[in-house]
Design a protein around this motif. Structure first.
Motif, PDB file in Angstrom:
ATOM      1  N   VAL A  61       0.825  -1.097  -0.040  1.00 10.37           N
ATOM      2  CA  VAL A  61       0.040  -0.110  -0.194  1.00 10.37           C
ATOM      3  C   VAL A  61       0.894   1.165   0.060  1.00 10.37           C
ATOM      4  N   SER A  62       0.801   2.311  -0.920  1.00  8.56           N
ATOM      5  CA  SER A  62       1.583   3.207  -1.104  1.00  8.56           C
ATOM      6  C   SER A  62       1.296   4.111   0.206  1.00  8.56           C
ATOM      7  N   ARG A  63       2.147   5.215   0.213  1.00  9.85           N
ATOM      8  CA  ARG A  63       1.791   6.342   1.467  1.00  9.85           C
ATOM      9  C   ARG A  63       0.558   6.868   1.199  1.00  9.85           C
ATOM     10  N   THR A  64       0.100   7.213  -0.101  1.00 12.69           N
ATOM     11  CA  THR A  64      -1.156   7.902  -0.517  1.00 12.69           C
ATOM     12  C   THR A  64      -1.419   6.870  -1.717  1.00 12.69           C
ATOM     13  N   HIS A  65      -2.503   6.031  -1.300  1.00 16.84           N
ATOM     14  CA  HIS A  65      -2.813   4.807  -2.412  1.00 16.84           C
ATOM     15  C   HIS A  65      -4.040   5.254  -3.222  1.00 16.84           C
TER      16      HIS A  65
END
Length: 130
Positions: free
Chosen positions: A53-57
Motif C-alpha cells: 500500500v503506497s503512502r497515499t494509495h
C-alpha cells in the motif's frame, strides 16, 4: 455524503471483520478522503509495514457537481506492488494504476487493494448518498 469502511485481511484472517476503520465526508466540491500509509494525509491507514500500500494509495474526491470519484494514485515506483479492484453492483473490474473511476450517487461497493506477494488485502467499502 461519502462513507468509507476499511477492513484489513491477511491469510489467517480470511473473512475477519475485526479492526475496521470508518471515515466520511460531505458531498461538497473539493471534499477528499484518502487511503494509505501516511497518516498525516490519509484518513484510513493500514499498518506501516504493509508496503504493498503506497503512502497515499487511493483518493476519493468530490467534484464540482457533487459526484464522487476514486483514483488509484501513481506512486514513486513505475510498477505497483498491488492490484486494485473496484466492485459495484456485484461486478468486479480492475482499476488501473493512475486510473480514476466514478462512483454513482446512491451506490455502494468495494475497492480492494491486493498484495501481489501474499494473501493480504485492504478492503474499502463505500456508500455514496443519493
Amino acid at each position: 455524503m461519502l462513507e468509507l469502511t476499511m477492513a484489513l485481511l491477511s491469510g489467517a484472517d480470511e473473512g475477519a471483520t475485526a479492526g475496521m476503520l470508518m471515515a466520511d465526508a460531505p458531498s461538497a466540491p473539493g471534499s477528499v478522503l484518502r487511503v494509505g500509509r501516511d497518516g498525516s494525509v490519509c484518513r484510513l491507514v493500514p499498518p506501516e509495514d504493509w508496503l504493498f500500500v503506497s503512502r497515499t494509495h487511493l483518493e476519493f474526491r468530490c467534484g464540482t457537481d457533487g459526484a464522487w470519484t476514486v483514483t488509484w494514485l501513481r506512486g514513486s515506483h513505475p510498477e505497483p506492488a498491488s492490484e486494485v479492484r473496484l466492485t459495484v453492483s456485484g461486478v468486479a473490474a480492475p482499476l488501473g494504476y493512475g486510473q480514476t473511476a466514478p462512483l454513482a450517487r446512491g451506490g455502494s461497493g468495494d475497492v480492494v487493494v491486493l498484495d501481489r506477494a501474499g494473501p493480504r488485502s485492504v478492503n474499502v467499502g463505500f456508500y455514496v448518498e443519493g
